[in-house]
Write a protein that holds these residues in place. Structure first.
Motif, PDB file in Angstrom:
ATOM      1  N   GLN A  97      10.577  47.000  33.507  1.00  0.00           N
ATOM      2  CA  GLN A  97      11.570  47.926  32.963  1.00  0.00           C
ATOM      3  C   GLN A  97      12.067  48.917  34.010  1.00  0.00           C
ATOM      4  N   SER A  98      11.205  49.252  34.949  1.00  0.00           N
ATOM      5  CA  SER A  98      11.626  50.197  36.000  1.00  0.00           C
ATOM      6  C   SER A  98      12.696  49.583  36.898  1.00  0.00           C
ATOM      7  N   VAL A  99      12.609  48.268  37.129  1.00  0.00           N
ATOM      8  CA  VAL A  99      13.662  47.589  37.895  1.00  0.00           C
ATOM      9  C   VAL A  99      14.977  47.654  37.124  1.00  0.00           C
ATOM     10  N   ASN A 100      14.922  47.346  35.839  1.00  0.00           N
ATOM     11  CA  ASN A 100      16.126  47.451  35.006  1.00  0.00           C
ATOM     12  C   ASN A 100      16.741  48.842  35.119  1.00  0.00           C
ATOM     13  N   LYS A 101      15.895  49.850  35.014  1.00  0.00           N
ATOM     14  CA  LYS A 101      16.412  51.222  34.977  1.00  0.00           C
ATOM     15  C   LYS A 101      17.054  51.618  36.303  1.00  0.00           C
ATOM     16  N   VAL A 102      16.396  51.292  37.423  1.00  0.00           N
ATOM     17  CA  VAL A 102      16.937  51.725  38.714  1.00  0.00           C
ATOM     18  C   VAL A 102      18.217  50.971  39.070  1.00  0.00           C
ATOM     19  N   LEU A 103      18.402  49.765  38.461  1.00  0.00           N
ATOM     20  CA  LEU A 103      19.620  48.990  38.713  1.00  0.00           C
ATOM     21  C   LEU A 103      20.680  49.194  37.635  1.00  0.00           C
ATOM     22  N   GLY A 104      20.442  50.150  36.737  1.00  0.00           N
ATOM     23  CA  GLY A 104      21.447  50.477  35.732  1.00  0.00           C
ATOM     24  C   GLY A 104      21.480  49.541  34.545  1.00  0.00           C
ATOM     25  N   GLN A 105      20.419  48.748  34.364  1.00  0.00           N
ATOM     26  CA  GLN A 105      20.313  47.853  33.215  1.00  0.00           C
ATOM     27  C   GLN A 105      19.660  48.604  32.046  1.00  0.00           C
ATOM     28  N   PRO A 106      19.850  48.112  30.803  1.00  0.00           N
ATOM     29  CA  PRO A 106      19.153  48.740  29.665  1.00  0.00           C
ATOM     30  C   PRO A 106      17.645  48.718  29.878  1.00  0.00           C
ATOM     31  N   ALA A 107      16.992  49.848  29.626  1.00  0.00           N
ATOM     32  CA  ALA A 107      15.547  49.929  29.875  1.00  0.00           C
ATOM     33  C   ALA A 107      14.929  51.013  29.000  1.00  0.00           C
ATOM     34  N   ALA A 108      13.657  50.823  28.682  1.00  0.00           N
ATOM     35  CA  ALA A 108      12.916  51.805  27.894  1.00  0.00           C
ATOM     36  C   ALA A 108      12.432  52.939  28.795  1.00  0.00           C
ATOM     37  N   ASP A 109      12.327  54.141  28.215  1.00  0.00           N
ATOM     38  CA  ASP A 109      11.677  55.243  28.934  1.00  0.00           C
ATOM     39  C   ASP A 109      10.161  55.098  28.832  1.00  0.00           C
ATOM     40  N   PHE A 110       9.705  54.776  27.626  1.00  0.00           N
ATOM     41  CA  PHE A 110       8.273  54.625  27.379  1.00  0.00           C
ATOM     42  C   PHE A 110       7.976  53.219  26.887  1.00  0.00           C
ATOM     43  N   VAL A 111       6.961  52.589  27.485  1.00  0.00           N
ATOM     44  CA  VAL A 111       6.519  51.264  27.076  1.00  0.00           C
ATOM     45  C   VAL A 111       5.334  51.437  26.130  1.00  0.00           C
ATOM     46  N   PRO A 112       5.348  50.810  24.958  1.00  0.00           N
ATOM     47  CA  PRO A 112       4.278  51.019  23.969  1.00  0.00           C
ATOM     48  C   PRO A 112       2.890  50.639  24.480  1.00  0.00           C
ATOM     49  N   VAL A 113       1.892  51.343  23.973  1.00  0.00           N
ATOM     50  CA  VAL A 113       0.493  51.031  24.273  1.00  0.00           C
ATOM     51  C   VAL A 113      -0.166  50.482  23.007  1.00  0.00           C
ATOM     52  N   THR A 114      -1.291  49.824  23.180  1.00  0.00           N
ATOM     53  CA  THR A 114      -2.024  49.275  22.037  1.00  0.00           C
ATOM     54  C   THR A 114      -3.510  49.587  22.181  1.00  0.00           C
ATOM     55  N   VAL A 115      -4.194  49.646  21.050  1.00  0.00           N
ATOM     56  CA  VAL A 115      -5.650  49.760  21.061  1.00  0.00           C
ATOM     57  C   VAL A 115      -6.224  48.348  21.145  1.00  0.00           C
ATOM     58  N   THR A 116      -7.079  48.123  22.136  1.00  0.00           N
ATOM     59  CA  THR A 116      -7.771  46.841  22.254  1.00  0.00           C
ATOM     60  C   THR A 116      -9.248  47.088  21.942  1.00  0.00           C
ATOM     61  N   GLU A 117      -9.667  46.617  20.781  1.00  0.00           N
ATOM     62  CA  GLU A 117     -11.045  46.853  20.350  1.00  0.00           C
ATOM     63  C   GLU A 117     -12.005  45.874  21.016  1.00  0.00           C
ATOM     64  N   ARG A 118     -13.040  46.401  21.639  1.00  0.00           N
ATOM     65  CA  ARG A 118     -14.084  45.571  22.219  1.00  0.00           C
ATOM     66  C   ARG A 118     -15.429  46.067  21.691  1.00  0.00           C
ATOM     67  N   ASP A 119     -16.361  46.418  22.577  1.00  0.00           N
ATOM     68  CA  ASP A 119     -17.720  46.670  22.095  1.00  0.00           C
ATOM     69  C   ASP A 119     -18.312  48.021  22.488  1.00  0.00           C
ATOM     70  N   SER A 120     -17.502  48.946  22.968  1.00  0.00           N
ATOM     71  CA  SER A 120     -18.076  50.176  23.511  1.00  0.00           C
ATOM     72  C   SER A 120     -17.959  51.387  22.595  1.00  0.00           C
ATOM     73  N   VAL A 121     -17.413  51.180  21.389  1.00  0.00           N
ATOM     74  CA  VAL A 121     -17.263  52.293  20.442  1.00  0.00           C
ATOM     75  C   VAL A 121     -18.027  51.980  19.162  1.00  0.00           C
ATOM     76  N   ALA A 122     -18.941  52.879  18.800  1.00  0.00           N
ATOM     77  CA  ALA A 122     -19.709  52.724  17.558  1.00  0.00           C
ATOM     78  C   ALA A 122     -18.979  53.433  16.417  1.00  0.00           C
ATOM     79  N   THR A 123     -19.188  52.946  15.205  1.00  0.00           N
ATOM     80  CA  THR A 123     -18.669  53.625  14.017  1.00  0.00           C
ATOM     81  C   THR A 123     -19.792  54.447  13.415  1.00  0.00           C
ATOM     82  N   LEU A 124     -19.557  55.763  13.304  1.00  0.00           N
ATOM     83  CA  LEU A 124     -20.548  56.651  12.750  1.00  0.00           C
ATOM     84  C   LEU A 124     -20.270  56.905  11.268  1.00  0.00           C
ATOM     85  N   THR A 125     -21.322  57.006  10.491  1.00  0.00           N
ATOM     86  CA  THR A 125     -21.160  57.345   9.071  1.00  0.00           C
ATOM     87  C   THR A 125     -21.235  58.845   8.916  1.00  0.00           C
ATOM     88  N   ARG A 126     -20.347  59.372   8.094  1.00  0.00           N
ATOM     89  CA  ARG A 126     -20.298  60.831   7.920  1.00  0.00           C
ATOM     90  C   ARG A 126     -21.141  61.269   6.721  1.00  0.00           C
TER      91      ARG A 126
END
Length: 326
Positions: A297-326
């Protein structure tokens, strides 16, 4: 042997020098397909190579984008370069890479000057923190420039990045949704990206009426992670957001060495989501950035093509976060 010229190609092809020039310049409409094939065949047989430097001198510009890279102690730059290289090629541009050290303002300034001296099509600055001198130089050049994986907080300066404030907010909220109320943020600096992430972290904690411990500073490196585990433990938290995958890996190594179980004793949420997250034990849950798309997208932007300012992020769940009970 002297290098073959378009005059040599014209002589063997039986066409004018002007026609050879148009064929080699890919200017359509003024010659037949048969002539094109003949000229290209003879050019190949003679081993002709276009003198790009001479062409650039005449045109006063090159079909090259300059990419200036800051050597951050993280591991995402390859994905950014891949995205830039692929998209630039699709748009008929080459890529020239210039090294700017790690927060080395003298090297950074020299890299910008080098790019400007080459009369490039545009300048991409990856993870570069500019000073006023650099910004003035770039603006005065009238060559398009765009910051990559860095947002300076204003739409007046071209940039493509993740939304770092939202990214950190999401990371914090994810941990809160998994029952954590005591959460650290570690290994981060106070430059633009770091400040934006700190703001998102504090906003999420405040929105959930939770106290945010003092941010533990660092430089996004593996060494920061290994050195900060004790400080994280001293804060009495159940979870930590690591400023980068390298910080997360460092925290995890120190945890193994000190007998701290991840995620049973401490959950780790990483930011970046590179291959590092997949090869650790346990694998690291992450806020995953799409660095390839940021580059593209940065190439698009610097060359005057349509481009996003922000590229979306995602949560990738693996094994390093425990779920605690309240």
């Amino acid at each position: 042997m002297t290098k073959p010229t378009i005059k040599d190609i014209a002589a063997q092809s039986g066409v004018s020098i002007a026609t050879v020039s148009r064929v080699l310049g890919n200017k359509t409409g003024s010659y037949s397909q048969k002539t094109q094939k003949k000229v290209l065949k003879i050019a190949k047989e003679l081993g002709y190579r276009k003198n790009s430097a001479a062409v650039d001198l005449v045109r006063k510009r090159t079909d090259v984008i300059a990419l200036i890279i800051n050597a951050t102690p993280t591991n995402f730059s390859t994905q950014i370069i891949d995205g830039i290289q692929q998209r630039a090629g699709e748009l008929g541009q080459g890529v020239m890479i210039l090294y700017a050290g790690n927060r080395d303002h003298a090297l950074q300034h020299q890299a910008i000057i080098t790019a400007l001296e080459r009369s490039v099509t545009g300048i991409l600055l990856a993870a570069i923190e500019p000073d006023e001198k650099d910004l003035t130089l770039l603006k005065d050049s009238r060559i398009p420039f765009c910051f990559v994986s860095l947002y300076l907080g204003t739409r007046d300066i071209l940039a493509v990045s993740s939304d770092n404030r939202d990214l950190a907010y999401q990371a914090t909220q994810y941990l809160i949704d998994h029952g954590h109320t005591q959460i650290s943020l570690a290994g981060i600096d106070g430059y633009h990206t770091g400040s934006q992430r700190q703001a998102g972290y504090r906003e999420a904690m405040a929105a959930n009426q939770l106290r945010a411990p003092a941010v533990l500073p660092g430089d996004y490196s593996y060494a920061s992670g290994t050195s900060l585990l004790q400080a994280v433990r001293d804060q009495g938290v159940t979870a930590v957001i690591a400023a980068s995958d390298m910080v997360a890996a460092g925290l995890l190594t120190a945890a193994h060495q000190q007998g701290v179980r991840v995620p049973a004793d401490l959950s780790i949420m990483s930011i970046d989501g590179t291959i590092i997250c997949q090869i650790t034990t346990p694998a690291l849950t992450s806020m995953t950035q799409d660095f390839y798309q940021i580059g593209s997208q940065s190439v698009n932007k610097v060359l005057g093509q349509p481009a996003a300012d922000f590229v979306p992020v995602t949560v990738t769940e693996r094994d390093s976060v425990a779920t605690l009970t309240r």
